[in-house]
Write a protein that holds these residues in place. Structure first.
Motif, PDB file in Angstrom:
ATOM      1  N   TRP A 112      -2.744 -12.593   5.379  1.00 15.55           N
ATOM      2  CA  TRP A 112      -1.365 -12.666   5.858  1.00 15.55           C
ATOM      3  C   TRP A 112      -0.722 -11.297   6.067  1.00 15.55           C
ATOM      4  O   TRP A 112       0.294 -11.189   6.750  1.00 15.55           O
ATOM      5  CB  TRP A 112      -0.501 -13.439   4.857  1.00 15.55           C
ATOM      6  N   LEU A 113      -1.287 -10.237   5.458  1.00 14.67           N
ATOM      7  CA  LEU A 113      -0.587  -8.956   5.384  1.00 14.67           C
ATOM      8  C   LEU A 113      -1.161  -7.902   6.309  1.00 14.67           C
ATOM      9  O   LEU A 113      -2.352  -7.897   6.613  1.00 14.67           O
ATOM     10  CB  LEU A 113      -0.631  -8.415   3.953  1.00 14.67           C
ATOM     11  N   GLN A 114      -0.288  -6.997   6.738  1.00 13.72           N
ATOM     12  CA  GLN A 114      -0.702  -5.802   7.465  1.00 13.72           C
ATOM     13  C   GLN A 114      -0.825  -4.629   6.483  1.00 13.72           C
ATOM     14  O   GLN A 114       0.061  -4.439   5.646  1.00 13.72           O
ATOM     15  CB  GLN A 114       0.341  -5.419   8.522  1.00 13.72           C
ATOM     16  N   PRO A 115      -1.888  -3.836   6.603  1.00 15.08           N
ATOM     17  CA  PRO A 115      -1.916  -2.595   5.821  1.00 15.08           C
ATOM     18  C   PRO A 115      -0.738  -1.714   6.213  1.00 15.08           C
ATOM     19  O   PRO A 115      -0.284  -1.742   7.368  1.00 15.08           O
ATOM     20  CB  PRO A 115      -3.245  -1.953   6.225  1.00 15.08           C
ATOM     21  N   LEU A 116      -0.221  -0.956   5.268  1.00 12.22           N
ATOM     22  CA  LEU A 116       0.954  -0.144   5.554  1.00 12.22           C
ATOM     23  C   LEU A 116       0.622   1.008   6.492  1.00 12.22           C
ATOM     24  O   LEU A 116      -0.514   1.477   6.566  1.00 12.22           O
ATOM     25  CB  LEU A 116       1.544   0.377   4.248  1.00 12.22           C
ATOM     26  N   SER A 117       1.632   1.444   7.215  1.00  8.11           N
ATOM     27  CA  SER A 117       1.445   2.486   8.224  1.00  8.11           C
ATOM     28  C   SER A 117       1.016   3.801   7.581  1.00  8.11           C
ATOM     29  O   SER A 117       1.218   4.032   6.384  1.00  8.11           O
ATOM     30  CB  SER A 117       2.744   2.696   9.005  1.00  8.11           C
ATOM     31  N   LEU A 326       4.254  -9.024   6.883  1.00  7.33           N
ATOM     32  CA  LEU A 326       3.419 -10.139   7.332  1.00  7.33           C
ATOM     33  C   LEU A 326       2.966  -9.935   8.775  1.00  7.33           C
ATOM     34  O   LEU A 326       3.743  -9.495   9.630  1.00  7.33           O
ATOM     35  CB  LEU A 326       4.179 -11.463   7.227  1.00  7.33           C
ATOM     36  N   LYS A 327       1.721 -10.280   9.040  1.00  8.20           N
ATOM     37  CA  LYS A 327       1.176 -10.144  10.390  1.00  8.20           C
ATOM     38  C   LYS A 327       1.911 -11.014  11.406  1.00  8.20           C
ATOM     39  O   LYS A 327       2.075 -10.642  12.560  1.00  8.20           O
ATOM     40  CB  LYS A 327      -0.304 -10.522  10.401  1.00  8.20           C
TER      41      LYS A 327
END
Length: 441
Positions: A112-117, A326-327
């Motif tokens: 569900w998650l995006q890695p942080l920038s 969240l993606k």
């Protein structure tokens, strides 16, 4: 030695001399380039009441800086369930403020998650102790930014009760129990225990275990790589049981403790009809004592660090809320920009100035906090993080069925132990059975 009501522990001394009895200041974001005008970032989290109000000030500062609008939705304690249903319904929020490491890991493993920038990761590397990056990472990828922290290794006391008892501030767990007897001999019970809320009992255990067994075993037990039947667990339960079974130390005994929730335990110390001289819980006790009972921290309510047990190092157990992206969020790119902002001391300063907040961001000027006592707790938390001694709340790292469900798992079994602490070995075996079922589903 009686408590004299000015300086609560050593770290506070330096702060008092550094900037006096009242800390103030802080930076509010503004004057940005409005690059996100027209976008709306939806944020969900457990906060309500004053916490939600103060976090909204942070979101408003982000709006002033970027032009993005924000919408905050309070989930109550069921953040995992609410977020899951929103994703399934095609209405995923952009950012979630996750209060448990176990839930963050669950979200990441579900994809569900995006890695942080890269920007956020670089800021975390510069501004945070490594342990906060560790708790925000899953399989080597950073998904969570810890914005708000809690120090769960503080014991709060009534200066009036200590003065009446001629009680001194303890330097060890053994001295803590003796101080409790001094308070009890003067007419009040030593501790108000919030046994109705099982999570408070896990916090008692975790502080004792971290100090007594050390951080390596703490980590192993948190990951269930060490069984709860281990001798170190039985020893910690035995230590805790000595307090629970002492009728002078627990206000009203086990029966009353099991009918006392967390706010009620604070009321028993700082309310209009005190029944106890001390209450153990985190820095957030101050908010209840002040907001509900009008106590001035440092005058009507004092605190000291949870003391070392059996010659170990004094424990620092922390909790916290991590921001994740969240993606499937409609404005997830703007959500990522929000996290880039939350990683800065500028963002932390907004809530620190408002009160009721601790930041793990070591670049935040301690003068920004609303009072000297919160500054001292923040300094203690940061120092522990720099030494890699601080550990995250163990039950928050566990599957919810074991470490976060009312009437089940560790919560219930420690309530049973409070009711009858006579057989720590049997309790350890029962907890191990519950842990095995929850961790290996």
């Amino acid at each position: 030695m009686m408590w004299r009501g000015t300086i609560l522990f050593t770290g506070c001394t330096a702060l008092l001399f550094a900037f006096g009895a009242t800390a103030c200041g802080g930076v509010v974001a503004g004057g940005g380039d409005k690059v996100l005008s027209g976008q709306t970032v939806t944020v969900v989290g457990v906060w309500s009441g004053s916490e939600q109000k103060n976090f909204q000030k942070v979101l408003d500062a982000f709006t002033a800086k970027t032009g993005a609008k924000t919408q905050f939705v309070s989930t109550g304690d069921n953040v995992s369930t609410v977020v899951g249903s929103k994703i399934e319904g095609g209405n995923a929020p952009d950012v979630v403020m996750v209060p448990q490491v176990g839930v963050l890991q669950q979200f990441a493993k579900k994809g569900w998650l995006q890695p942080l920038s890269t920007i956020t990761q670089q800021t975390v590397d510069a501004n945070y102790a490594p342990i906060w990056k560790r708790y925000g990472s899953v399989n080597g990828k950073l998904y969570g930014l810890y914005f708000k922290a809690a120090d769960k290794s503080t014991i709060w006391f009534s200066p009036q009760a200590f003065t009446q008892a001629g009680a001194s501030l303890p330097n060890s767990y053994e001295e803590l129990l003796q101080t409790g007897h001094d308070v009890a001999d003067s007419g009040l019970a030593a501790f108000a225990v919030a046994g109705q809320d099982g999570w408070t009992l896990t916090d008692w255990f975790e502080n004792i275990y971290l100090s007594q067994a050390g951080p390596e075993k703490y980590d192993a037990l948190a990951a269930h790589k060490l069984k709860w039947t281990d001798e170190s667990v039985v020893k910690a339960l035995t230590t805790l049981g000595k307090l629970f079974q002492d009728k002078q130390l627990v206000a009203g005994g086990a029966k009353e403790a099991l009918n006392t929730d967390f706010p009620g335990s604070v009321e028993k110390v700082f309310g209009p009809k005190p029944e106890a001289g001390m209450v153990y819980e985190g820095d957030f006790v101050a908010g209840v004592a002040h907001d509900q009972f009008g106590k001035t921290i440092g005058k009507d309510a004092g605190f000291f660090p949870f003391p070392a047990v059996d010659g170990g190092t004094a424990p620092v157990v922390s909790g916290g809320d991590a921001a994740v992206v969240l993606k499937d969020g409609k404005d997830a790119k703007a959500g990522m920009k929000l996290l880039e902002y939350l990683a800065t001391p500028e963002a932390a300063a907004v809530w620190a100035k408002a009160g009721g907040f601790l930041s793990p961001n070591k670049k935040l000027d301690l003068k920004t906090y609303s009072d000297i006592y919160t500054s001292a707790i923040a300094l203690s938390l940061i120092d522990a993080g720099n030494s890699d001694w601080v550990r995250f709340d163990m039950s928050d790292q566990a599957p919810a069925a074991f470490g976060g469900t009312k009437g089940a798992g560790e919560w219930k079994l420690l309530q049973d132990f409070l009711r009858d602490p006579s057989d720590p070995k049997a309790t350890a075996a029962d907890i191990e059975d519950a842990a095995t079922k929850a961790y290996h589903r």
